[in-house]
Design an enzyme around this catalytic site. Structure first.
Site, short mmCIF file in Angstrom:
data_model
loop_
_atom_site.label_atom_id
_atom_site.label_comp_id
_atom_site.label_asym_id
_atom_site.label_seq_id
_atom_site.Cartn_x
_atom_site.Cartn_y
_atom_site.Cartn_z
N SER A 106 0.89 -1.13 -0.07
CA SER A 106 -0.12 -0.24 -0.33
C SER A 106 0.79 1.30 -0.01
CB SER A 106 -0.69 0.36 1.34
OG SER A 106 -1.12 1.10 1.58
N TYR A 129 -0.72 -1.20 10.38
CA TYR A 129 -1.20 -1.37 8.86
C TYR A 129 0.44 -0.64 8.04
CZ TYR A 129 -3.34 -1.34 4.59
OH TYR A 129 -3.62 -1.82 3.03
#
Length: 269
Positions: A140, A153
């Site tokens: 990401s 994350y």
């Protein structure tokens, strides 16, 4: 797209989203595909949808469990004779300040995003070496630099870069392609949920940077060209460049946008 004809791909987290869209495009290009996910009902429904496009198998399993990863790889070998492509797509998203995160959220995010990718890659490594195949990790923009309220994350996705770099060196002379995809916020399915700080499931609240089909198309092109990395959005590329030039300047930009509640912060945080 004859490049993918009869190649065997295993895609984790593929009952929906980018994983499903990638499976669809690979099948259309002539590949044979194994999809996996934790939810059996949704997974089987997705398998039935994909079956109209080409040979597909489905394995219910959790990538944070070693035996499930082994079963996924075994399904590819037993059903289609080997494995050419592994796309580590399964992931867990979260939002919440670190001081508020439960220990269970920390465990869940890292177990799936990092350990799950390591476990599935370990299970698949020998078949991939045998066919000089492709090993891809779906990361990401949050894996390129830190952003607020996404600590676990960012940490888990950022770690995939180090994993890929090490594996690329180890596998280079064995002919295995290793790549990392840095997604932006992707169009999500209506039922998609992410983890809140206390572990409850909430709806994503950020606008999409690209559709699932657009992301899948770029991933398939990356595979065909055996590229090392793919940063999906202009914002991701700009942020990565600024981070490489001056991490402090990027931090100041993020903090300023956060303090002033700029729309760009709300869009990318």
């Amino acid at each position: 797209m004859d490049y993918f004809k009869d190649k065997v791909a295993l895609i984790s987290g593929a009952s929906r989203g980018v994983g499903f869209a990638t499976a669809k495009q690979l099948l259309q290009a002539g590949a044979k595909v194994v999809i996996s996910a934790r939810g059996e009902q949704r997974l089987l429904k997705s398998r039935d949808e994909l079956a109209a496009l080409g040979p597909v198998a489905a394995v219910t399993g959790d990538v944070s469990q070693v035996q499930d990863c082994q079963a996924m790889v075994a399904a590819a070998v037993e059903n289609f004779g080997g494995l050419d492509i592994l796309v580590n797509n399964a992931g867990v998203s979260m939002r919440g300040r670190f001081r508020d995160l439960s220990f269970e959220v920390l465990k869940s995010v890292t177990s799936v995003n990092l350990l799950g990718s390591m476990y599935l890659t370990k299970a698949a490594i020998e078949p991939l070496i045998e066919r000089r195949g492709h090993l891809v990790f779906i990361s990401s923009i949050a894996g390129l630099f830190g952003v607020p309220v996404a600590t676990a994350y960012c940490a888990s996705k950022g770690a995939l870069s180090g994993l890929a770099e090490s594996l690329r060196l180890e596998l280079h002379d064995l002919g295995v392609h290793v790549g990392v995809v840095y997604l932006g916020f992707t169009e999500h399915d209506p039922e998609k949920r992410i983890l809140a700080a206390d572990g409850s499931l909430v709806k994503p609240d950020r606008p999409a940077h690209h559709t699932q089909a657009q992301a899948a198309e770029l991933i398939v092109k990356m595979l065909r060209k055996r590229k090392r990395r793919l940063i999906m959005t202009p914002a991701g590329s700009a942020g990565n460049l600024l981070h490489r030039i001056s991490p402090r300047l990027l931090e100041e930009a993020i903090l300023t946008a956060q303090r002033n509640e700029w729309k760009v912060y709300k869009r990318f945080s």
